[in-house]
Design a protein around this motif. Sequence first.
Motif, mmCIF file in Angstrom:
data_model
loop_
_atom_site.group_PDB
_atom_site.id
_atom_site.type_symbol
_atom_site.label_atom_id
_atom_site.label_comp_id
_atom_site.label_asym_id
_atom_site.label_seq_id
_atom_site.Cartn_x
_atom_site.Cartn_y
_atom_site.Cartn_z
ATOM 1 N N TYR A 186 93.038 -23.516 56.504
ATOM 2 C CA TYR A 186 94.706 -24.210 56.722
ATOM 3 C C TYR A 186 94.748 -25.401 57.810
ATOM 4 O O TYR A 186 95.429 -26.264 57.768
ATOM 5 C CB TYR A 186 95.438 -23.003 56.791
ATOM 6 N N LYS A 190 95.595 -29.017 57.125
ATOM 7 C CA LYS A 190 96.718 -29.362 57.545
ATOM 8 C C LYS A 190 96.519 -30.747 58.337
ATOM 9 O O LYS A 190 97.597 -31.617 58.149
ATOM 10 C CB LYS A 190 97.596 -28.276 58.443
ATOM 11 N N LYS A 193 96.418 -34.303 56.106
ATOM 12 C CA LYS A 193 97.865 -35.016 55.695
ATOM 13 C C LYS A 193 97.683 -35.723 54.536
ATOM 14 O O LYS A 193 98.169 -36.910 54.459
ATOM 15 C CB LYS A 193 98.358 -35.779 56.992
ATOM 16 N N GLU A 198 97.217 -30.777 50.711
ATOM 17 C CA GLU A 198 98.254 -30.064 50.208
ATOM 18 C C GLU A 198 98.233 -29.273 49.112
ATOM 19 O O GLU A 198 98.759 -28.149 48.929
ATOM 20 C CB GLU A 198 99.507 -31.104 50.121
ATOM 21 N N TYR A 199 97.372 -29.711 48.172
ATOM 22 C CA TYR A 199 97.031 -28.980 46.944
ATOM 23 C C TYR A 199 96.491 -27.637 47.263
ATOM 24 O O TYR A 199 96.735 -26.731 46.775
ATOM 25 C CB TYR A 199 96.366 -29.947 45.991
ATOM 26 N N ILE A 201 96.327 -26.219 50.211
ATOM 27 C CA ILE A 201 97.398 -25.302 51.115
ATOM 28 C C ILE A 201 98.217 -24.706 50.029
ATOM 29 O O ILE A 201 98.461 -23.407 50.532
ATOM 30 C CB ILE A 201 98.129 -26.220 52.069
ATOM 31 N N GLN A 202 98.897 -25.333 49.331
ATOM 32 C CA GLN A 202 99.742 -24.636 48.234
ATOM 33 C C GLN A 202 99.124 -23.496 47.776
ATOM 34 O O GLN A 202 99.745 -22.226 47.375
ATOM 35 C CB GLN A 202 100.005 -25.574 47.282
#
Length: 241
Positions: A186, A190, A193, A198-199, A201-202
Amino acid sequence: MHPPCSYCGKTIHGKYILDFWGNSYCAFHLKTTPQCDYCGRFIGTKSTKGGKAYQDGRRICGICLMNSVDTPRKGLKILEEVHDSLEISGIKIRPFKPDFALISRSKMKQRDRVSAEKQGTATYQRETKNGKLSHYIMEIYILDGLPRVNFISTSAHELMHIWFYSHNITDASPALVEGSCNMASYLVLKSLKTLEAEYLIQGLFSSKSKVYGSGFRKVQKLADRQGITGWLEYLKTHKRI
């Protein structure tokens, strides 16, 4: 408004699927069209510029294939970059001279019989003399052909396992260990960016796994309250979250 289908190009009438990337698909494609194992896009000429199936059954779209990690040299360079990123966050692994290799799914299964779906594995053997590290063997193996962002995430996860081994922490609960390893992923994701990061992380926040998902979310809250330093100190003195 009737959006065009990103897979077949026809105007969509009725139910449709909207993915993370903003692509719309006719709902009936879900039954017959393969999706990329790494980004979830429907694999097709119009939607992803094609794709391929690896010999072990994994499916990857043309978009993810463009930046897949397919040589040990490329993989080691990224692994070193992830190591440096973790150091900036406060997760220090020294000395750092890993034996690294890209391996197939079959070899991954041979090395780690716990889960056939793992994308990486790490081992660490240490010898001490007079209380100081005198010799160590650090091995990191990652599945070949991963998209770059998945390789980055997996590298961070396995390096956090090395952190545990190097601190001789071997009896912590699976949720604390795997949750912390996903926390390392994570932190690196992060810092990228990007939408691709982000995919993933989701996925960390939505995982239903009690070990990898719930464990991560508890660790993330712990690190949010106590900071990275406080979280790492907690790992040295606690066996459970």
